[in-house]
Design a protein around this motif. Structure first.
Motif, PDB file in Angstrom:
ATOM      1  N   ARG A 100      -4.662  10.169   2.245  1.00 59.03           N
ATOM      2  CA  ARG A 100      -4.721   8.927   1.458  1.00 59.03           C
ATOM      3  C   ARG A 100      -3.589   7.982   1.875  1.00 59.03           C
ATOM      4  O   ARG A 100      -3.793   6.788   2.072  1.00 59.03           O
ATOM      5  CB  ARG A 100      -4.621   9.316  -0.018  1.00 59.03           C
ATOM      6  N   ARG A 101      -2.381   8.557   2.013  1.00 62.94           N
ATOM      7  CA  ARG A 101      -1.243   7.705   2.386  1.00 62.94           C
ATOM      8  C   ARG A 101      -1.435   7.111   3.781  1.00 62.94           C
ATOM      9  O   ARG A 101      -0.990   5.995   4.047  1.00 62.94           O
ATOM     10  CB  ARG A 101       0.072   8.503   2.317  1.00 62.94           C
ATOM     11  N   ARG A 102      -2.073   7.852   4.674  1.00 70.65           N
ATOM     12  CA  ARG A 102      -2.273   7.319   6.021  1.00 70.65           C
ATOM     13  C   ARG A 102      -3.067   6.008   5.983  1.00 70.65           C
ATOM     14  O   ARG A 102      -2.735   5.055   6.675  1.00 70.65           O
ATOM     15  CB  ARG A 102      -3.026   8.331   6.888  1.00 70.65           C
ATOM     16  N   VAL A 103      -4.115   5.979   5.187  1.00 66.65           N
ATOM     17  CA  VAL A 103      -4.914   4.747   5.170  1.00 66.65           C
ATOM     18  C   VAL A 103      -4.235   3.676   4.307  1.00 66.65           C
ATOM     19  O   VAL A 103      -4.303   2.487   4.627  1.00 66.65           O
ATOM     20  CB  VAL A 103      -6.372   4.988   4.714  1.00 66.65           C
ATOM     21  N   GLU A 104      -3.567   4.071   3.253  1.00 62.87           N
ATOM     22  CA  GLU A 104      -2.941   3.074   2.375  1.00 62.87           C
ATOM     23  C   GLU A 104      -1.685   2.473   3.004  1.00 62.87           C
ATOM     24  O   GLU A 104      -1.378   1.295   2.788  1.00 62.87           O
ATOM     25  CB  GLU A 104      -2.632   3.716   1.014  1.00 62.87           C
ATOM     26  N   ASN A 105      -0.975   3.271   3.778  1.00 60.85           N
ATOM     27  CA  ASN A 105       0.243   2.749   4.411  1.00 60.85           C
ATOM     28  C   ASN A 105      -0.054   1.628   5.402  1.00 60.85           C
ATOM     29  O   ASN A 105       0.849   0.880   5.768  1.00 60.85           O
ATOM     30  CB  ASN A 105       1.009   3.885   5.114  1.00 60.85           C
ATOM     31  N   THR A 106      -1.296   1.514   5.837  1.00 61.06           N
ATOM     32  CA  THR A 106      -1.619   0.406   6.756  1.00 61.06           C
ATOM     33  C   THR A 106      -1.364  -0.947   6.098  1.00 61.06           C
ATOM     34  O   THR A 106      -1.189  -1.951   6.790  1.00 61.06           O
ATOM     35  CB  THR A 106      -3.093   0.455   7.208  1.00 61.06           C
ATOM     36  N   GLN A 107      -1.343  -0.969   4.771  1.00 69.26           N
ATOM     37  CA  GLN A 107      -1.128  -2.240   4.068  1.00 69.26           C
ATOM     38  C   GLN A 107       0.353  -2.564   3.877  1.00 69.26           C
ATOM     39  O   GLN A 107       0.699  -3.550   3.227  1.00 69.26           O
ATOM     40  CB  GLN A 107      -1.847  -2.216   2.713  1.00 69.26           C
ATOM     41  N   PHE A 108       1.208  -1.711   4.430  1.00 76.61           N
ATOM     42  CA  PHE A 108       2.651  -1.919   4.274  1.00 76.61           C
ATOM     43  C   PHE A 108       3.346  -2.033   5.627  1.00 76.61           C
ATOM     44  O   PHE A 108       4.524  -1.751   5.746  1.00 76.61           O
ATOM     45  CB  PHE A 108       3.265  -0.785   3.435  1.00 76.61           C
ATOM     46  N   ARG A 109       2.600  -2.436   6.638  1.00 75.58           N
ATOM     47  CA  ARG A 109       3.198  -2.637   7.952  1.00 75.58           C
ATOM     48  C   ARG A 109       4.082  -3.891   7.924  1.00 75.58           C
ATOM     49  O   ARG A 109       3.840  -4.819   7.150  1.00 75.58           O
ATOM     50  CB  ARG A 109       2.118  -2.807   9.014  1.00 75.58           C
ATOM     51  N   ALA A 110       5.061  -3.918   8.840  1.00 76.04           N
ATOM     52  CA  ALA A 110       6.051  -5.001   8.829  1.00 76.04           C
ATOM     53  C   ALA A 110       5.408  -6.388   8.911  1.00 76.04           C
ATOM     54  O   ALA A 110       5.811  -7.320   8.210  1.00 76.04           O
ATOM     55  CB  ALA A 110       7.029  -4.803   9.984  1.00 76.04           C
ATOM     56  N   ALA A 160      -1.480  -7.765  -7.309  1.00 82.88           N
ATOM     57  CA  ALA A 160      -2.939  -7.836  -7.456  1.00 82.88           C
ATOM     58  C   ALA A 160      -3.588  -8.080  -6.101  1.00 82.88           C
ATOM     59  O   ALA A 160      -4.596  -7.457  -5.749  1.00 82.88           O
ATOM     60  CB  ALA A 160      -3.315  -8.943  -8.432  1.00 82.88           C
ATOM     61  N   ARG A 161      -2.994  -8.959  -5.345  1.00 85.91           N
ATOM     62  CA  ARG A 161      -3.563  -9.253  -4.025  1.00 85.91           C
ATOM     63  C   ARG A 161      -3.515  -8.024  -3.129  1.00 85.91           C
ATOM     64  O   ARG A 161      -4.454  -7.713  -2.421  1.00 85.91           O
ATOM     65  CB  ARG A 161      -2.780 -10.411  -3.397  1.00 85.91           C
ATOM     66  N   ARG A 162      -2.390  -7.322  -3.166  1.00 90.64           N
ATOM     67  CA  ARG A 162      -2.238  -6.141  -2.311  1.00 90.64           C
ATOM     68  C   ARG A 162      -3.158  -5.017  -2.774  1.00 90.64           C
ATOM     69  O   ARG A 162      -3.706  -4.283  -1.970  1.00 90.64           O
ATOM     70  CB  ARG A 162      -0.779  -5.687  -2.339  1.00 90.64           C
ATOM     71  N   ALA A 163      -3.329  -4.902  -4.090  1.00 90.77           N
ATOM     72  CA  ALA A 163      -4.213  -3.856  -4.612  1.00 90.77           C
ATOM     73  C   ALA A 163      -5.665  -4.137  -4.256  1.00 90.77           C
ATOM     74  O   ALA A 163      -6.463  -3.207  -4.099  1.00 90.77           O
ATOM     75  CB  ALA A 163      -4.047  -3.740  -6.123  1.00 90.77           C
ATOM     76  N   HIS A 205      -7.385  -7.813   3.628  1.00 90.18           N
ATOM     77  CA  HIS A 205      -6.525  -6.656   3.916  1.00 90.18           C
ATOM     78  C   HIS A 205      -5.878  -6.231   2.613  1.00 90.18           C
ATOM     79  O   HIS A 205      -4.990  -6.924   2.109  1.00 90.18           O
ATOM     80  CB  HIS A 205      -5.449  -7.035   4.938  1.00 90.18           C
ATOM     81  N   ASP A 206      -6.313  -5.152   2.037  1.00 89.81           N
ATOM     82  CA  ASP A 206      -5.722  -4.673   0.789  1.00 89.81           C
ATOM     83  C   ASP A 206      -6.125  -3.219   0.549  1.00 89.81           C
ATOM     84  O   ASP A 206      -6.911  -2.643   1.306  1.00 89.81           O
ATOM     85  CB  ASP A 206      -6.139  -5.566  -0.395  1.00 89.81           C
ATOM     86  N   ILE A 207      -5.572  -2.653  -0.499  1.00 90.17           N
ATOM     87  CA  ILE A 207      -5.790  -1.226  -0.788  1.00 90.17           C
ATOM     88  C   ILE A 207      -7.261  -0.947  -1.089  1.00 90.17           C
ATOM     89  O   ILE A 207      -7.852   0.011  -0.556  1.00 90.17           O
ATOM     90  CB  ILE A 207      -4.903  -0.781  -1.969  1.00 90.17           C
ATOM     91  N   LEU A 208      -7.879  -1.748  -1.939  1.00 92.44           N
ATOM     92  CA  LEU A 208      -9.284  -1.497  -2.273  1.00 92.44           C
ATOM     93  C   LEU A 208     -10.150  -1.518  -1.013  1.00 92.44           C
ATOM     94  O   LEU A 208     -11.025  -0.664  -0.832  1.00 92.44           O
ATOM     95  CB  LEU A 208      -9.781  -2.544  -3.291  1.00 92.44           C
ATOM     96  N   THR A 209      -9.878  -2.455  -0.132  1.00 89.69           N
ATOM     97  CA  THR A 209     -10.671  -2.548   1.098  1.00 89.69           C
ATOM     98  C   THR A 209     -10.532  -1.281   1.944  1.00 89.69           C
ATOM     99  O   THR A 209     -11.538  -0.732   2.418  1.00 89.69           O
ATOM    100  CB  THR A 209     -10.237  -3.778   1.924  1.00 89.69           C
ATOM    101  N   VAL A 210      -9.313  -0.811   2.130  1.00 85.73           N
ATOM    102  CA  VAL A 210      -9.176   0.383   2.985  1.00 85.73           C
ATOM    103  C   VAL A 210      -9.773   1.618   2.311  1.00 85.73           C
ATOM    104  O   VAL A 210     -10.315   2.498   2.989  1.00 85.73           O
ATOM    105  CB  VAL A 210      -7.718   0.649   3.443  1.00 85.73           C
ATOM    106  N   LEU A 211      -9.713   1.654   0.983  1.00 89.44           N
ATOM    107  CA  LEU A 211     -10.358   2.780   0.304  1.00 89.44           C
ATOM    108  C   LEU A 211     -11.867   2.737   0.528  1.00 89.44           C
ATOM    109  O   LEU A 211     -12.505   3.773   0.787  1.00 89.44           O
ATOM    110  CB  LEU A 211     -10.049   2.752  -1.194  1.00 89.44           C
ATOM    111  N   LEU A 212     -12.454   1.563   0.448  1.00 85.88           N
ATOM    112  CA  LEU A 212     -13.901   1.446   0.645  1.00 85.88           C
ATOM    113  C   LEU A 212     -14.283   1.735   2.096  1.00 85.88           C
ATOM    114  O   LEU A 212     -15.298   2.366   2.374  1.00 85.88           O
ATOM    115  CB  LEU A 212     -14.382   0.057   0.229  1.00 85.88           C
ATOM    116  N   THR A 257      -3.086   2.073  -9.842  1.00 88.33           N
ATOM    117  CA  THR A 257      -1.763   2.613  -9.511  1.00 88.33           C
ATOM    118  C   THR A 257      -0.969   1.613  -8.672  1.00 88.33           C
ATOM    119  O   THR A 257       0.225   1.402  -8.891  1.00 88.33           O
ATOM    120  CB  THR A 257      -1.927   3.941  -8.742  1.00 88.33           C
ATOM    121  N   TYR A 258      -1.631   0.998  -7.718  1.00 87.34           N
ATOM    122  CA  TYR A 258      -0.925   0.032  -6.863  1.00 87.34           C
ATOM    123  C   TYR A 258      -0.617  -1.264  -7.616  1.00 87.34           C
ATOM    124  O   TYR A 258       0.426  -1.886  -7.382  1.00 87.34           O
ATOM    125  CB  TYR A 258      -1.729  -0.235  -5.584  1.00 87.34           C
TER     126      TYR A 258
END
Lengths: 76, 427
Positions: free
Chosen positions: B60-70, B113-116, B195-202, B224-225
């Motif tokens: 889960r963290r592998r896909v979610e961490n993509t939203q926290f790149r520099a 909200a945007r990131r989530a 680009h956000d958490i919901l998108t990568v989860l889907l 959670t996010y």
């Protein structure tokens, strides 16, 4: 003193701490979501490598120096 | 509901030094799902990444961490947030006297909200306030084991999930599903997929390693996010002001320095996080016999990690570790925020969003790639508006939790505040 740096892809979570500290020595494989060491990683000084391994959240980074297991990234 | 809670442990072990806690946080035998029975059916946080363990958590963290790149964080900090910050502050600081805690929440929730992955209208204060309400409820849920009335919290969280899903998650989910499908079909006219958490989860939902086929898990993960991205930032902004005001005669000079020196603002945020961690005590459960700092820990032990005390460990933070000193000199291997973002596999994924990259030493310039973090930007923005204590109204702590680093209201005064201008967001 050249080191041998490897990353266990099963443990890595792609947090990118290693990339932030040494952007020329590590990169994220975006398809897999994990960090991979590049050639310059083996040339980093020992202190930097120890810091990078210690900061890896999952202990996925393994550093071997002169045949000594220098794994410092946490207990597996 | 509480009858399912695991009330008895094989042992209770407390660590309160920096190095021992750091080791414990990295120990794969210590799980955050410290009480499996209480996190089984009906648990308000069932299956969310922050309490999961092992291979699913890592996947889960592998896909979610993509939203926290520099590069994504730079977009937030340098483009999106400054615009939102100024627009909203012009609206929210609408008189000399303001409660700054909800201001911090409203500022923080926009990007959270945007990131989530929620399509909230940044210009609708009604929507933002509703999202902040959800964050407040989810924060109570996240701290349920420190709640004074856990059953009431549990019921409130369930009810709030329903509304949150209906009003925000479902519309965002349906829109993203359409966009992902259009992208897969190669539709050249399709709107870009966010680009956000919901998108990568889907995008990755079919991957069995993520264990996301249950819709409720997706909703809770997004929640959670949203919660994590809002709560710590708002509380830390307030705690920073509280620590600064406690400096008495020095406070005004500190505020003036904050206004002109962003690196100092960042160090102030880090010092605040160290002294006032949002979660002062972290808890873990031993999945197997293990050993930390020479202490044997039996399976099923409750392990309490007193990060609040460890953050004042003199061996790491000096003999005056209790003192508020953003300019303190530390060994570079010790994070200025101590253990307030955790460490190990559950290290806060949003740390760099909130607090930026590790601050350069006092007197050293940050390089072009440096990020100061959104809380530093907020703190600097209120400092520039001349924030001062309100001598007529006392701050109020959040009395619903035992955690004494949480605020409910924090009245302040602003020496410089702007009237509402035409074309501003609706109230």
């Amino acid at each position: 003193m050249a080191a041998n740096v490897s990353i266990d892809p099963d443990l890595c979570i792609g947090a990118g701490e290693c990339v932030r500290v040494a952007p020329l020595a590590f990169q994220i494989d975006e398809d897999l979501g994990v960090s991979v060491p590049l050639d310059p990683a083996d040339e980093l000084d020992q202190a930097t490598l120890e810091q990078i391994a210690a900061n890896c959240p999952t202990g996925a980074i393994q550093v071997l120096i002169a045949g000594v297991d220098g794994r410092t990234g946490g207990v597996r | 509901m509480t009858e399912g809670l695991l009330q008895q442990y094989s042992a209770t072990i407390v660590f309160d030094t920096y190095e021992a806690i750091r080791q414990a946080l990295h120990d794969p035998n210590l799980s955050r799902s410290f009480d499996k029975r209480s996190y089984a059916e009906g648990n308000i946080r069932d299956g969310v990444v922050s309490i999961s363990h092992g291979s699913m958590q890592r996947a889960r963290r592998r896909v979610e961490n993509t939203q926290f790149r520099a590069e994504r964080l730079q977009l937030y900090e340098r483009e999106l947030f400054p615009k939102v910050l100024d627009e909203l502050l012009d609206i929210l600081i609408d008189s000399e006297q303001v409660d700054v805690f909800p201001v911090g929440e409203l500022l923080s929730v926009v990007l959270a909200a945007r990131r989530a992955g929620l399509d909230a209208d940044d210009r609708s204060l009604e929507q933002l306030r509703r999202l902040v309400h959800y964050v407040d409820v989810f924060s109570q849920g996240a701290a349920i084991l420190d709640a004074k009335d856990p059953d009431a919290v549990r019921a409130l969280v369930y009810e709030t999930y329903d509304e949150f899903e209906r009003r925000f998650v479902r519309p965002a989910w349906e829109r993203r599903a359409r966009l992902i499908e259009a992208e897969r079909d190669g539709d050249p006219d399709a709107e870009p997929v966010p680009h956000d958490i919901l998108t990568v989860l889907l995008r990755h939902r079919e991957d069995p390693a993520l264990e996301l086929l249950d819709d409720g898990r997706v909703v809770r993960e997004v929640a959670t996010y949203l919660q994590g991205g809002t709560h710590t930032s708002a509380q830390t902004l307030t705690n920073a002001l509280d620590l600064i005001f406690a400096e008495g005669d020095r406070a005004e000079a500190i505020i003036e320095r904050l206004a002109s020196d962003r690196a100092f603002a960042q160090r102030t945020v880090h010092e605040t996080l160290r002294l006032r961690p949002t979660t002062p005590k972290m808890k873990r459960r031993a999945e197997a016999d293990t050993e930390v700092a020479g202490v044997a820990i039996p399976k099923d032990a409750l392990v309490i990690l007193d990060g609040g005390r460890a953050n004042r460990d003199p061996s790491r933070f000096g003999q005056e570790a209790d003192r508020f000193d953003p300019d303190r000199v530390l060994d570079p291997s010790v994070p200025r925020w101590g253990l307030s973002f955790g460490a190990g596999p559950h290290q806060c994924p949003g740390r760099s969003v909130a607090a930026g990259f590790p601050a350069p030493a006092h007197g050293t310039d940050a390089d072009d790639s440096h990020l100061f973090g959104l809380i530093a930007l907020m703190l600097q923005a209120v400092a520039r508006r001349g924030v001062r204590p309100d001598p007529d109204r006392q701050p109020e702590r959040d009395t619903r939790t035992e955690r004494d680093t949480r605020w409910a209201h924090y009245p302040v005064r602003f020496e410089r505040w702007a009237p509402v201008s035409a074309g501003s967001p609706s109230r």
